[in-house]
Enzyme design. Structure first.
Site, PDB file in Angstrom:
ATOM      1  N   ARG A 102       0.842  -1.191   0.000  1.00 32.60           N
ATOM      2  CA  ARG A 102       0.000   0.000   0.000  1.00 32.60           C
ATOM      3  C   ARG A 102       0.882   1.247   0.000  1.00 32.60           C
ATOM      4  NH1 ARG A 102      -1.969   0.737   4.354  1.00 32.60           N
ATOM      5  NH2 ARG A 102      -1.311  -1.086   5.512  1.00 32.60           N
ATOM      6  N   TYR A 242      -1.297  -3.533  -6.844  1.00 38.88           N
ATOM      7  CA  TYR A 242      -1.139  -4.272  -5.580  1.00 38.88           C
ATOM      8  C   TYR A 242      -2.443  -4.280  -4.766  1.00 38.88           C
ATOM      9  CZ  TYR A 242      -0.193  -5.353  -0.807  1.00 38.88           C
ATOM     10  OH  TYR A 242      -0.310  -5.913   0.432  1.00 38.88           O
ATOM     11  N   LYS A 251      -9.585  -2.399   1.534  1.00 42.17           N
ATOM     12  CA  LYS A 251      -9.246  -1.285   2.411  1.00 42.17           C
ATOM     13  C   LYS A 251     -10.006  -0.009   2.031  1.00 42.17           C
ATOM     14  CE  LYS A 251      -6.690  -3.342   5.323  1.00 42.17           C
ATOM     15  NZ  LYS A 251      -6.038  -4.546   5.066  1.00 42.17           N
ATOM     16  N   HIS A 271     -10.550  -2.584  11.432  1.00 43.02           N
ATOM     17  CA  HIS A 271      -9.472  -3.435  10.925  1.00 43.02           C
ATOM     18  C   HIS A 271      -9.241  -4.577  11.925  1.00 43.02           C
ATOM     19  CE1 HIS A 271      -5.050  -3.477   9.239  1.00 43.02           C
ATOM     20  NE2 HIS A 271      -5.809  -4.358   8.639  1.00 43.02           N
ATOM     21  N   SER A 293      -1.413  -3.738  10.127  1.00 44.29           N
ATOM     22  CA  SER A 293      -1.044  -4.632   9.034  1.00 44.29           C
ATOM     23  C   SER A 293       0.227  -5.406   9.372  1.00 44.29           C
ATOM     24  CB  SER A 293      -0.826  -3.821   7.757  1.00 44.29           C
ATOM     25  OG  SER A 293      -2.022  -3.154   7.412  1.00 44.29           O
ATOM     26  N   CYS A 295       0.726  -7.664  11.616  1.00 42.53           N
ATOM     27  CA  CYS A 295       0.975  -7.804  13.054  1.00 42.53           C
ATOM     28  C   CYS A 295       0.189  -8.959  13.682  1.00 42.53           C
ATOM     29  CB  CYS A 295       0.675  -6.506  13.774  1.00 42.53           C
ATOM     30  SG  CYS A 295       1.867  -5.212  13.380  1.00 42.53           S
ATOM     31  N   GLY A 296      -0.310  -9.885  12.887  1.00 43.79           N
ATOM     32  CA  GLY A 296      -0.813 -11.124  13.461  1.00 43.79           C
ATOM     33  C   GLY A 296      -2.303 -11.386  13.423  1.00 43.79           C
ATOM     34  N   ASN A 299      -2.990 -14.801  11.579  1.00 45.14           N
ATOM     35  CA  ASN A 299      -2.489 -15.902  12.409  1.00 45.14           C
ATOM     36  C   ASN A 299      -3.370 -16.158  13.623  1.00 45.14           C
ATOM     37  OD1 ASN A 299       0.348 -17.177  11.687  1.00 45.14           O
ATOM     38  ND2 ASN A 299       0.256 -15.097  10.886  1.00 45.14           N
ATOM     39  N   ASP A 318      -9.410  -9.898   8.779  1.00 43.55           N
ATOM     40  CA  ASP A 318      -8.854  -8.566   8.469  1.00 43.55           C
ATOM     41  C   ASP A 318      -9.823  -7.415   8.714  1.00 43.55           C
ATOM     42  OD1 ASP A 318      -6.464  -7.175   7.452  1.00 43.55           O
ATOM     43  OD2 ASP A 318      -7.730  -6.585   5.776  1.00 43.55           O
ATOM     44  N   ARG A 411       1.963 -12.180  -0.675  1.00 47.75           N
ATOM     45  CA  ARG A 411       0.621 -12.485  -0.169  1.00 47.75           C
ATOM     46  C   ARG A 411       0.048 -13.744  -0.812  1.00 47.75           C
ATOM     47  NH1 ARG A 411      -1.712  -8.864   3.869  1.00 47.75           N
ATOM     48  NH2 ARG A 411      -0.040  -7.336   4.121  1.00 47.75           N
TER      49      ARG A 411
END
Ligand SMILES: Nc1nc2c(ncn2[C@@H]2O[C@H](COP(=O)(O)OP(=O)(O)OP(=O)(O)O)[C@@H](O)[C@H]2O)c(=O)[nH]1
Ligand SMILES: O=C([O-])CC(=O)C(=O)O
Ligand SMILES: [Mn+2]
Length: 630
Positions: A102, A242, A251, A271, A293, A295-296, A299, A318, A411
């Site tokens: 971004r 992208y 976004k 977010h 973004s 940062c987990g 996961n 997300d 990604r």
């Protein structure tokens, strides 16, 4: 109008043919277009006249169409077809090396009044910006196909479905949008039925082709502009292919424009991931978590618990839309249909659920490395790197090369319903009631593993002062600490102070009994020897367990000036080689570090000027007093 109307822009073989206006130069695209939605017809016509594509194609979202488009993209060299045995119906794309993330510096909120964009956004006078964009988009699709993608963010069956139409000159964007959102004919029919408002989202890679000019694999422009007009809720994106810049449902719509809609309509666009946690007693809890973004979020959303009896399922990784329901409880939905996840660090040992979803195929990988047998690889996928790869730049790569094989912001783009652990509630337009909200950042020091806020407003204070070291998800320097309120710094569509005030006023009207509990987490704290203070990933289930036990009032905590942290014994360490003392170190609140932190927070708050809500000014004051008294 029947479904066969679409055929008017296809010839018998299914190839595109130019709509009549492009032959005759007279406005007439509407007569051949497969819709009766007058506002949409008018807009498509207008854009075609401005951008001058060779042909206009209405995306139906079908399998056959996707096959045709991905075949074309393979022929054009944009996509590489992966080995179908390991990765069925999957492709790799390699971007221009200057188009990998971004572009926050080039992202604008062009409200009529500058103060409505606030100090966190770039702003330009909307008429000036329109003039600039009209210039850039003029003829920008020459030599290309203009695709029209009807899409809906959230459920088509929602009470008030949120429609959008993306016009793009990139087939890679079409194939990716098909994974990330609900698109195509069903959406278009519903839009017509409701004569619905839609967000016009215009995208061009900004690389028109001259007569006979050979295209490149990843067309883009050095001049990039990601622009939002809040008053008419439109999006113009120029120059980049992208994800976050080009897949405009994500976004640009589901956060920036949606946050404006949410302000006006009384809800929240955040977010955040959403997960479902089931305790050994078979009680269900829903947890939302906002991390910046890379940062987990993905996961945590796909976490495999390392503690017995606890089960995690996913609703989203997300973006979360939340509104207070009839009983005053906060209900959350995921407006997306796919994952656009950071590849590096996603592996069989750290995130097997993501790996299993990817292995089912139907995915597009961007800027990963290729294995010699037609598969993909990235740092962290396996413990040992393959002996030979082709890196994301197309160069030979071996473990001795001394540089990453995949771009750090490479990604995977995968349909969400390929996740085995997808919660059934994902499919419910009414969403799920949220019990806890986590705010988290990437901080080497200062911020404890987990802290429970004292109350809701104190939790909003935590969110408003959230900080994180910058990552490769945005262009620019990596590893610099910046404040990122609610992980929304790059995504708030309006003034940051107004955004925080919206959180406060909205929740003030809700049932105070059922307000979620708010926690601050940090999986990234380091020990003196430089290692992680907490192993993270699946072991984060132990923190989630503590969170639930705090809600139920059964877990111990220590009160600190910033809130409640676990006692050494209150985190379940069964099966780990960590001790209570290690936990105490991971949650330690160091007065010296916090002296600096308070200064940072004061500096941050000063930037809001008048627009900072009083309640938060008071929170900061109380925090300073608590440290002074400690
Ligand atoms: N040490 C540590 N690293 C983690 C943990 N969770 C995620 N990571 C790493 O953080 C990086 C980003 O993780 P993601 O889950 O993809 O982050 P995200 O917030 O979904 O990112 P965006 O898609 O950009 O919004 C990856 O390299 C992960 O390996 C954790 O608990 N501990
Ligand atoms: O938007 C993107 O490009 C990827 C993403 O999820 C983020 O950066 O938060
Ligand atoms: Mn994200």
């Amino acid at each position: 109008m029947g479904d066969d109307a679409r055929q008017l822009v296809l010839d018998e073989s299914g190839d595109n043919v130019a709509p009549s206006h492009l032959d005759s130069n007279t406005p007439g695209a509407s007569k051949d277009a497969p819709t009766t939605h007058q506002a949409l017809l008018a807009w498509v016509q207008q854009v075609a006249e401005l951008t001058q594509p060779d042909r206009v194609y209405w995306v139906d979202g079908s399998e056959a169409e996707n096959k045709r488009l991905t075949d074309e993209l393979v022929d054009a060299g944009t996509l590489v077809r992966l080995n179908p045995e390991a990765f069925p119906n999957s492709f790799a794309a390699f971007s221009d090396p200057k188009d990998v993330a971004r572009v926050e510096e080039q992202t604008f909120i062009c409200s009529e009044e500058k103060h409505d964009a606030g100090f966190t956004n770039n702003w330009m006078d909307p008429s000036e910006m329109r003039e600039k964009l009209n210039g850039l988009f003029s003829g920008s699709m020459r030599g290309r196909t203009m695709y029209v993608i009807p899409f809906v963010m959230g459920h088509l069956e929602a009470e008030d479905p949120k429609f959008g139409v993306e016009i793009t000159d990139s087939a890679y964007v079409v194939a990716s949008m098909r994974i990330m959102a609900r698109i195509g004919t069903d959406v278009l029919r519903k839009m017509e039925e409701l004569d619905a408002f839609f967000v016009p989202a215009l995208h061009s890679v900004g690389a028109p082709l001259a007569e006979g000019e050979q295209d490149v694999a990843w067309p883009c422009s050095d001049d990039k502009w990601i622009v939002h007009f809040p008053e008419d809720r439109s999006i113009w994106s120029y120059g980049s292919g992208y994800g976050g810049n080009a897949l405009l449902g994500k976004k640009c719509y589901a956060l920036r424009i949606a946050s404006i809609m949410a302000r006006d309509e009384g809800w929240l666009a955040e977010h955040m991931l959403i997960l479902k946690l089931t305790s050994p007693e078979k009680k269900d809890y829903f947890v939302a978590a906002a991390f910046p973004s890379a940062c987990g979020k993905t996961n945590l959303a796909l976490l495999d618990p390392t503690i017995e009896g606890w089960k995690v399922e996913t609703l989203g990784d997300d973006i979360t839309w939340m509104r207070f329901g009839h009983n005053g409880e906060l209900r959350a939905t995921n407006p997306e249909a796919g994952l656009f996840g950071v590849a590096p660090g996603t592996g069989w040992s750290t995130n097997p659920n993501a790996m299993r979803a990817i292995a089912k195929g139907n995915s597009i990988f961007t800027n990963v490395a290729l294995t010699d047998d037609g598969g993909v690889w990235w740092e962290g996928m396996t413990d040992e790197a393959p002996a030979h790869l082709t890196d994301w730049l197309g160069n030979e790569w071996t473990p001795e090369s001394g540089r990453p094989a995949a771009h750090p912001n490479s990604r995977f783009c995968t349909p969400i319903d390929q996740i085995d652990m997808l919660a059934e509630e994902y499919h419910s337009p009414d969403g799920v009631p949220v019990s806890a909200i986590l705010f988290g950042g990437r901080r080497k020091t200062t911020v404890p593993l987990v802290t429970q806020s004292r109350d809701w407003t104190n939790g909003i204070f935590m969110g408003s002062t959230l900080s994180s070291e910058t990552t490769a998800a945005a262009a620019g320097q990596v590893g610099v600490v910046r404040r990122d309120p609610m992980a929304m710094l790059p995504f708030m569509g309006y003034d940051a102070g107004d955004y925080l005030r919206h959180w406060i006023t909205l929740s003030g009207k809700a049932n105070q009994e059922t307000l979620p509990k708010i926690f601050l987490v940090n999986w990234f704290r380091r020990t003196a020897d430089g290692g992680f203070a907490w192993p993270g990933f699946g072991d984060n289930s132990r923190v989630l367990k503590w969170v639930i036990e705090r809600i139920e009032g059964t877990a111990d905590a220590v009160e600190t000036p910033i809130g409640f942290v676990p006692t050494g014994e209150s985190l379940d360490l069964t099966g780990m080689d960590m001790t209570a003392a290690d936990v105490e170190a991971a949650v330690h609140v160091d007065p010296e570090e916090w002296k600096k932190e308070l200064a940072g927070i004061e500096e941050w708050y000063a930037r809001f000027g008048e627009s900072l809500p009083e309640d938060l000014v008071a929170e900061l004051q109380t925090l300073k007093e608590r440290f002074a008294a400690a």
